[in-house]
Design a protein around this motif. Sequence first.
Motif, PDB file in Angstrom:
ATOM      1  N   GLN A 192      -0.316   9.713   0.265  1.00 46.79           N
ATOM      2  CA  GLN A 192       0.089  11.110   0.350  1.00 46.79           C
ATOM      3  C   GLN A 192       0.165  11.680  -1.059  1.00 46.79           C
ATOM      4  N   THR A 193      -0.355  12.874  -1.246  1.00 44.84           N
ATOM      5  CA  THR A 193      -0.266  13.545  -2.536  1.00 44.84           C
ATOM      6  C   THR A 193       0.422  14.889  -2.357  1.00 44.84           C
ATOM      7  N   SER A 194       1.128  15.307  -3.371  1.00 37.46           N
ATOM      8  CA  SER A 194       1.804  16.600  -3.310  1.00 37.46           C
ATOM      9  C   SER A 194       2.038  17.117  -4.721  1.00 37.46           C
ATOM     10  N   MET A 195       2.348  18.392  -4.823  1.00 37.48           N
ATOM     11  CA  MET A 195       2.653  18.988  -6.118  1.00 37.48           C
ATOM     12  C   MET A 195       3.661  20.107  -5.922  1.00 37.48           C
ATOM     13  N   ASP A 196       4.391  20.376  -6.970  1.00 41.30           N
ATOM     14  CA  ASP A 196       5.273  21.536  -6.977  1.00 41.30           C
ATOM     15  C   ASP A 196       5.446  21.999  -8.418  1.00 41.30           C
ATOM     16  N   ALA A 197       6.048  23.151  -8.581  1.00 41.00           N
ATOM     17  CA  ALA A 197       6.308  23.712  -9.908  1.00 41.00           C
ATOM     18  C   ALA A 197       7.812  23.818 -10.113  1.00 41.00           C
ATOM     19  N   ASP A 198       8.257  23.315 -11.252  1.00 39.58           N
ATOM     20  CA  ASP A 198       9.671  23.419 -11.587  1.00 39.58           C
ATOM     21  C   ASP A 198       9.973  24.851 -12.017  1.00 39.58           C
ATOM     22  N   PHE A 199      10.959  25.481 -11.358  1.00 43.80           N
ATOM     23  CA  PHE A 199      11.239  26.893 -11.608  1.00 43.80           C
ATOM     24  C   PHE A 199      11.709  27.135 -13.035  1.00 43.80           C
ATOM     25  N   ASP A 200      12.592  26.268 -13.543  1.00 46.54           N
ATOM     26  CA  ASP A 200      13.176  26.506 -14.864  1.00 46.54           C
ATOM     27  C   ASP A 200      12.174  26.300 -15.996  1.00 46.54           C
ATOM     28  N   THR A 201      11.381  25.204 -15.933  1.00 50.56           N
ATOM     29  CA  THR A 201      10.471  24.883 -17.040  1.00 50.56           C
ATOM     30  C   THR A 201       9.071  25.430 -16.832  1.00 50.56           C
ATOM     31  N   GLY A 202       8.690  25.675 -15.599  1.00 49.11           N
ATOM     32  CA  GLY A 202       7.320  26.079 -15.299  1.00 49.11           C
ATOM     33  C   GLY A 202       6.356  24.915 -15.250  1.00 49.11           C
ATOM     34  N   ASN A 203       6.855  23.685 -15.470  1.00 48.98           N
ATOM     35  CA  ASN A 203       5.991  22.511 -15.444  1.00 48.98           C
ATOM     36  C   ASN A 203       5.423  22.288 -14.042  1.00 48.98           C
ATOM     37  N   TYR A 237       2.854  16.576 -10.172  1.00 49.84           N
ATOM     38  CA  TYR A 237       1.971  16.020  -9.148  1.00 49.84           C
ATOM     39  C   TYR A 237       2.384  14.574  -8.884  1.00 49.84           C
ATOM     40  N   LYS A 238       2.286  14.147  -7.637  1.00 48.47           N
ATOM     41  CA  LYS A 238       2.620  12.759  -7.334  1.00 48.47           C
ATOM     42  C   LYS A 238       1.753  12.224  -6.211  1.00 48.47           C
ATOM     43  N   ALA A 239       1.629  10.906  -6.194  1.00 47.71           N
ATOM     44  CA  ALA A 239       0.943  10.184  -5.126  1.00 47.71           C
ATOM     45  C   ALA A 239       1.853   9.055  -4.671  1.00 47.71           C
ATOM     46  N   ARG A 240       1.832   8.779  -3.384  1.00 47.07           N
ATOM     47  CA  ARG A 240       2.756   7.781  -2.822  1.00 47.07           C
ATOM     48  C   ARG A 240       2.127   7.141  -1.595  1.00 47.07           C
ATOM     49  N   GLU A 241       2.316   5.823  -1.453  1.00 52.01           N
ATOM     50  CA  GLU A 241       1.920   5.119  -0.235  1.00 52.01           C
ATOM     51  C   GLU A 241       2.788   3.881  -0.073  1.00 52.01           C
ATOM     52  N   ARG A 242       2.831   3.364   1.150  1.00 52.18           N
ATOM     53  CA  ARG A 242       3.609   2.158   1.442  1.00 52.18           C
ATOM     54  C   ARG A 242       2.713   1.172   2.182  1.00 52.18           C
ATOM     55  N   TYR A 243       2.729  -0.084   1.736  1.00 52.74           N
ATOM     56  CA  TYR A 243       1.907  -1.094   2.378  1.00 52.74           C
ATOM     57  C   TYR A 243       2.398  -2.481   1.977  1.00 52.74           C
ATOM     58  N   SER A 244       1.822  -3.488   2.590  1.00 51.86           N
ATOM     59  CA  SER A 244       2.126  -4.876   2.226  1.00 51.86           C
ATOM     60  C   SER A 244       0.889  -5.728   2.457  1.00 51.86           C
ATOM     61  N   PHE A 245       0.752  -6.750   1.639  1.00 50.61           N
ATOM     62  CA  PHE A 245      -0.275  -7.771   1.823  1.00 50.61           C
ATOM     63  C   PHE A 245       0.435  -9.102   2.035  1.00 50.61           C
ATOM     64  N   GLY A 246      -0.092  -9.924   2.928  1.00 54.94           N
ATOM     65  CA  GLY A 246       0.554 -11.204   3.157  1.00 54.94           C
ATOM     66  C   GLY A 246      -0.292 -12.131   4.010  1.00 54.94           C
ATOM     67  N   VAL A 247       0.360 -13.188   4.499  1.00 51.86           N
ATOM     68  CA  VAL A 247      -0.330 -14.259   5.226  1.00 51.86           C
ATOM     69  C   VAL A 247       0.462 -14.613   6.477  1.00 51.86           C
ATOM     70  N   SER A 248      -0.206 -14.626   7.610  1.00 58.73           N
ATOM     71  CA  SER A 248       0.396 -15.143   8.839  1.00 58.73           C
ATOM     72  C   SER A 248      -0.035 -16.594   9.026  1.00 58.73           C
ATOM     73  N   ASP A 249      -1.290 -16.814   9.372  1.00 55.75           N
ATOM     74  CA  ASP A 249      -1.803 -18.172   9.553  1.00 55.75           C
ATOM     75  C   ASP A 249      -2.634 -18.555   8.329  1.00 55.75           C
ATOM     76  N   PRO A 250      -2.214 -19.551   7.551  1.00 52.03           N
ATOM     77  CA  PRO A 250      -2.975 -19.939   6.352  1.00 52.03           C
ATOM     78  C   PRO A 250      -4.359 -20.480   6.666  1.00 52.03           C
ATOM     79  N   LEU A 251      -4.622 -20.812   7.933  1.00 50.89           N
ATOM     80  CA  LEU A 251      -5.950 -21.299   8.289  1.00 50.89           C
ATOM     81  C   LEU A 251      -6.980 -20.177   8.317  1.00 50.89           C
ATOM     82  N   GLY A 252      -6.546 -18.974   8.001  1.00 49.85           N
ATOM     83  CA  GLY A 252      -7.488 -17.871   7.850  1.00 49.85           C
ATOM     84  C   GLY A 252      -8.304 -17.963   6.580  1.00 49.85           C
ATOM     85  N   ILE A 253      -7.984 -18.969   5.737  1.00 46.42           N
ATOM     86  CA  ILE A 253      -8.679 -19.088   4.460  1.00 46.42           C
ATOM     87  C   ILE A 253      -8.745 -20.542   4.020  1.00 46.42           C
ATOM     88  N   PHE A 254      -9.791 -20.898   3.312  1.00 41.93           N
ATOM     89  CA  PHE A 254      -9.930 -22.183   2.639  1.00 41.93           C
ATOM     90  C   PHE A 254     -10.207 -21.857   1.176  1.00 41.93           C
TER      91      PHE A 254
END
Length: 305
Positions: free
Chosen positions: A268-279, A282-299
């Motif tokens: 997700q990306t979004s942006m806004d302007a700070d009222f006081d500074t005018g800056n 911009y930001k980007a954000r996501e949530r995820y995980s990598f992992g292993v269930s059955d180790p026999l999925g790989i050698f």
Amino acid sequence: MAISRAQLLKELLPGLNALFGLEYEKYGEQHTEIYETESSDRSFEEETKLSGFGAAPVKNEGSAISYDNAQEAFTARYTHETIAMGFSITEEAVEDNLYDSLSTRYTKALARAMAYTKQVKAAAILNTAFTGSGNPTYGDGQVLCSTAHPLVSGGTNSNRPTTGADLNETSLEAAVIQIAAWVDERGLLIAAKPRKLVVPPALQFVATRLLDTDLRVGTADNDINALKNNGSIPGGYTVNNYLTDTNGWFLMTDVPNGLKHFVRTRMQTSMDADFDTGNARYKARERYSFGVSDPLGIFGSPGAS
């Protein structure tokens, strides 16, 4: 800290011929060659491996039938991480820039940084697959590639060579044979097969010679390339540029629920302007995980050195 005119001095002056450094090509989503991707709607996901039944015994005439018990073997947990980053540009820097849209240029750089982080995290599972200080263990208490994945029946499965071996015809054939000997939690043979070879850039030419030539590699004999002729690795090979060991190599197998990637929140990306500074922020954000269930999925093999 906002990006100000002090960091963009050259972009504020006439006569600049080119801006460069943000246009490099990036490697694609190489994690898709390794992981099954699923969506998630919880803060974490758990997957439990079940034990079935052992081999059926002979029932003697007149005797009672034998009953067996099923049980849970182990549970794998995936805890999602939040990956986020942003940048801010002062109002004056945006006003005085002469050459290009600052927001467009740096938004692309932000996307590149987020994509890079995802590939590094995905490859980290393989980069820490073997026994080593600080390397993670998974549901069965072993590192990803181990000679001693415990079974409910008391035996073990091994998804690596006893002694690390470099990628060559002998080691690859031995891996195919070893995968064919894997058993389930009760010691029954499973029909596991290699699916795809994953190598670092340093081994891509070795992989090509091993899998794509019609005759055996490095011999004067007129023997066929048995690996290719038998279709032992039907998916061929793929290069993962984020693998850190130039000698290590991996075989993805067709065992289901092996290595997984859970997506909790897509980018997700979004942006806004700070009222006081005018800056502009911009930001980007996501949530995820990598992992292993059955180790026999790989050698995997760490190589001989």
